[in-house]
Design an enzyme around this catalytic site. Structure first.
Site, mmCIF file in Angstrom:
data_model
loop_
_atom_site.group_PDB
_atom_site.id
_atom_site.type_symbol
_atom_site.label_atom_id
_atom_site.label_comp_id
_atom_site.label_asym_id
_atom_site.label_seq_id
_atom_site.Cartn_x
_atom_site.Cartn_y
_atom_site.Cartn_z
ATOM 1 N N LEU A 404 0.818 -1.209 0.000
ATOM 2 C CA LEU A 404 0.000 0.000 0.000
ATOM 3 C C LEU A 404 0.849 1.255 0.000
ATOM 4 C CD1 LEU A 404 -2.662 -1.094 2.649
ATOM 5 C CD2 LEU A 404 -2.948 -0.988 0.172
ATOM 6 N N GLY A 405 2.054 1.173 0.543
ATOM 7 C CA GLY A 405 2.921 2.343 0.588
ATOM 8 C C GLY A 405 4.145 2.082 1.435
ATOM 9 N N GLY A 408 8.580 5.987 6.656
ATOM 10 C CA GLY A 408 9.901 6.117 7.237
ATOM 11 C C GLY A 408 10.259 4.964 8.159
ATOM 12 N N GLN A 409 9.207 4.285 8.658
ATOM 13 C CA GLN A 409 9.468 3.203 9.608
ATOM 14 C C GLN A 409 9.196 1.819 9.043
ATOM 15 O OE1 GLN A 409 7.281 4.079 13.174
ATOM 16 N NE2 GLN A 409 7.944 6.200 13.218
ATOM 17 N N GLY A 410 8.772 1.728 7.767
ATOM 18 C CA GLY A 410 8.550 0.413 7.198
ATOM 19 C C GLY A 410 7.644 0.451 5.988
ATOM 20 N N THR A 411 7.225 -0.750 5.548
ATOM 21 C CA THR A 411 6.358 -0.923 4.384
ATOM 22 C C THR A 411 5.010 -1.463 4.845
ATOM 23 O OG1 THR A 411 8.292 -1.419 3.023
ATOM 24 C CG2 THR A 411 6.166 -2.043 2.129
ATOM 25 N N VAL A 412 3.924 -0.959 4.218
ATOM 26 C CA VAL A 412 2.570 -1.362 4.606
ATOM 27 C C VAL A 412 1.970 -2.223 3.499
ATOM 28 C CG1 VAL A 412 0.281 -0.588 5.289
ATOM 29 C CG2 VAL A 412 2.289 0.758 5.931
ATOM 30 N N ASP A 523 3.637 14.161 15.299
ATOM 31 C CA ASP A 523 3.953 14.108 13.865
ATOM 32 C C ASP A 523 2.668 14.214 13.034
ATOM 33 O OD1 ASP A 523 5.550 14.014 11.644
ATOM 34 O OD2 ASP A 523 5.747 11.825 11.625
#
Length: 729
Positions: A404-405, A408-412, A523
């Site tokens: 899905l995208g 900065g902290q990982g892949t979804v 954030d």
């Protein structure tokens, strides 16, 4: 006794090698015959076919049959033996009669070559009588001599002292000389006194002597010139030899060995028992199939001969029933062993997986998570721990088509659980110890939140190499994409923009004041706001969020957040307060109003920051010059101005002069109710209703709004009054 055994051993090997007629003894790709002569390696025709120049041979095809010549000493070859001998033809020259001693060399010198004159198979032959002949190994040493008696009527052809005699040759000689002298000069003799030459024993047997004139000479010494004779040369060639009790060739395959040949008195190589071929070639010794010929095995009639590498085995016949039992037992035993091995392997793998999962659970902060959640009222049971197998199946093993995208902290990834629920699986990047607290913090924060405008956390998986978070699936992507990459078929209307602002403000108000403990998101930005199927807003990405004590007014921490949304006061004090979230939300409101990005190089003349650009435009009374065209088209002037004024207050450089998120949420709800012609404000602190426009006006300055707007107080039903602004409807 020992000598006899060794001789029998070597003789047996000779017979085995002689039987190998089907094997090529030459180097691969090289000519292996010339006329009637076989050419074994190390001999060969051509530079690629012989071991060194001493073994180079040339085939003369001008004769029939063709003749083979040894190049190094220019002699014709009659045959070559792998047992260390080569039979050659030499020219025989006569002796000149004289009562004085004369010396002459016999044949060509072999000095410098690997060849020596065979002392076993050759002898010095002297034809003629009344001649004393001495054999010299060198110019000074006499090693033997003989003299034959004359009897011209003798029919003896054995060369045993009548008209012919022989002299034994020492071992290892490479050149010979003879000294001769006539004892009595018989004037009836021919001008020559006879011959002195080297000849091999085989030459005297069979028909060799007959073909070369020996028999005719002995029967009639005055019958013309004698001719040629054959002699045997010995040769040695070993690539690597070591001596342990006896000599052994060390070759690849260990199927050849060196031994002392008592027939030739030279060190030669042989194929081992059960092998045949050329021991001088790599892998030149091949296994003999002793079972293919009854003469090469000693199996009794009825026995089964089984060929082995280098040997054979005689097996006694067995009954068919016994064989069947043996086969069945062997198969069952093999199956049991395989089953046991399979089960053992499965258990070992399961144990290894369990150890790995526990290792990953600890490394990914599982113990820290248990500690954090155990200290809250929520408890660990509300945060489901998924297995790695469940999530791998849900995401089709993290197929790229499910992405899905990237954040900065990982892949979804988009996934579907076994119960049919559609979820978003966030596969974190490798968590270092420094970032472990951030990852666990997101789980702890979300486990405490229950709000319709906050993305719900279903659970997590810590037993994988990288940690995984499982959220509810939000189908319509980020607010950022809808603002800055609008869909022409379904654009973001003014009504949708104001509703999104209210949803986000309500969620942040809940986090700041109505949650278990105040939570600062830290954030807030348009990429962290997701839109559901009804385009309702969902606040996400709580990795950098913090829970604070109720009496704590700020957090001192390292710089976190995103440029363009970050509170300017934060850069000066490094203190994050609830008003920092208010500033970030103000930037999002300006994005909704203008359709522009938070940071852009196009606005270089007044600053790349959207907040700065917006405040400057408000001061210059150019608000309507920077608004999104759809906002100008669909929004009323009074409503747009009211929301813009609220955004300006949220972006005030002095955090103390910014409203709280609760005030922002109430004012946005008030603006919506004013638009609908009524105001109902519910206070969540004491659950009391206020039907007073004056109290609502205290938290908002309406001086900038058009005087045409009117406030109307309405009386709400009990059901309307009790509907909370921040919880599920």
């Amino acid at each position: 006794m020992r000598l006899s055994v060794i001789y029998l051993f070597v003789s047996t090997l000779c017979l085995m090698t002689s039987a190998a007629v089907a094997l090529s003894l030459a180097k691969r790709g090289c000519q292996d015959t010339c006329g009637n002569v076989t050419i074994p390696y190390p001999f060969g025709i051509g530079s690629e076919c012989y071991a060194n120049s001493s073994f180079a041979v040339v085939c003369d095809n001008s004769t029939n049959p063709a003749r083979l010549h040894l190049s190094s000493i220019q002699l014709e070859i009659l045959d070559i033996s792998l047992h260390g001998t080569v039979r050659v033809v030499q020219r025989v020259f006569p002796m000149t009669c004289s009562d004085e001693q004369k010396t002459q060399s016999l044949g060509k010198s072999l000095v410098g070559s690997p060849f020596t004159i065979s002392s076993i198979q050759n002898s010095l032959t002297v034809l003629g009588c009344r001649n004393s002949v001495w054999l010299r190994a060198n110019k000074t040493t006499i090693t033997g001599g003989c003299m034959a008696l004359c009897d011209y009527n003798s029919r003896d052809t054995s060369c045993n002292g009548i008209n012919c005699c022989k002299i034994t040759i020492p071992m290892g000689l490479q050149e010979l000389q003879v000294t001769y002298q006539s004892i009595a000069n018989d004037k009836n003799n021919t001008p020559f006194c006879g011959y002195a030459f080297l000849a091999d024993m085989k030459w005297f047997r069979e028909d060799y002597g007959k073909y070369n004139g020996l028999r005719s000479y002995l029967l009639d010494p005055f019958d013309g010139e004698f001719g040629n004779a054959s002699m045997v040369l010995e040769w040695e060639y070993a690539r690597s030899v070591k001596f342990i009790r006896s000599s052994f060739c060390v070759y690849p395959g260990d199927t050849s060995f060196a031994a002392f040949n008592y027939e030739t008195l030279s060190k030669v190589c042989y194929c081992d028992f059960g092998f045949e071929g050329n021991p001088y070639l790599p892998e030149g010794c091949q296994d003999i199939d002793e079972c293919g010929n009854s003469t090469t095995n000693s199996c009794s009639e009825g026995d089964t001969c089984v060929n082995r590498i280098g040997s054979y085995e005689c097996q006694k016949p067995k009954s068919r029933l016994k064989i069947a039992f043996i086969v069945i037992g062997s198969v069952l035993g093999a199956l049991i062993l395989l089953l046991g091995a399979w089960r053992s392997t499965k258990l070992i793998r399961k144990r290894i997986k369990g150890i790995r999962k526990r290792k990953f659970f600890k490394r990914n902060g599982g113990l820290l998570l248990e500690q954090q959640l155990s200290s809250t009222d929520n408890g660990l049971e509300k945060t489901k721990l998924f297995t790695s197998k469940e999530l791998a199946a849900a995401t089709d093993h993290y197929n790229e088509n499910r992405i899905l995208g990237h954040g900065g902290q990982g892949t979804v990834y988009k996934g579907m659980l076994a119960d049919g629920r559609i979820v978003a699986v966030k596969k974190s990047k490798r968590v270092d110890e420094d970032d472990l607290e951030v990852f666990i913090n997101e789980i702890v924060i979300l486990s405490q939140i229950n709000h319709r405008n906050v993305v719900k956390l279903h659970g997590c998986c810590l037993e994988n190499e990288v940690p995984l978070l499982v959220y509810e699936f939000i189908p319509n992507g980020t607010l950022f994409r809808h603002i800055h990459e609008p869909n022409e078929d379904f654009p973001l209307s003014w009504e949708m923009r104001t509703r999104i602002a209210r949803d986000v403000a309500g969620a942040l108000s809940y986090l700041h004041s109505a949650a278990y403990a105040p939570i600062y998101h830290r954030d807030i930005k348009s990429t962290n706001i997701l839109l559901d199927e009804k385009y309702g807003a969902k606040v996400s990405d709580f990795g950098t969020s913090k829970s604070v004590a109720i009496d704590q007014t700020h957090l001192t921490t390292r710089v976190l957040g995103t440029f363009g949304y970050l509170d300017p006061e934060y850069f000066q004090s490094s203190q994050f307060t609830e008003k920092s979230d208010v500033y970030s939300f103000g930037v999002v409101m300006v994005e909704l109003l203008t359709g522009e990005k938070a940071i852009s190089s196009v606005r270089a003349e007044v600053g790349k920051s959207l907040a700065t650009h917006f405040l400057h435009s408000m001061e210059e009374d150019h608000l309507f010059d920077i608004l999104d065209p759809r906002v100008l088209k669909e929004g009323s002037r009074e409503e747009v101005v009211a929301i813009a004024e609220l955004a300006r207050r949220c972006l005030h450089l002095n955090g103390k002069r910014r409203p709280t998120m609760k005030e922002v949420a109430v004012e946005l709800e008030g603006i919506q109710l004013l638009k609908e012609g009524s105001v109902v404000v519910q206070n969540h602190d004491n659950n009391r209703e206020y039907h007073s426009v004056h109290e609502f006006a205290e938290c908002y300055d309406f001086s900038a709004m058009s005087g045409s707007m009117h406030f109307h107080t309405i009386t709400a039903s009990s059901a309307e009054v009790e509907r909370p602004l921040l919880d599920e409807p």
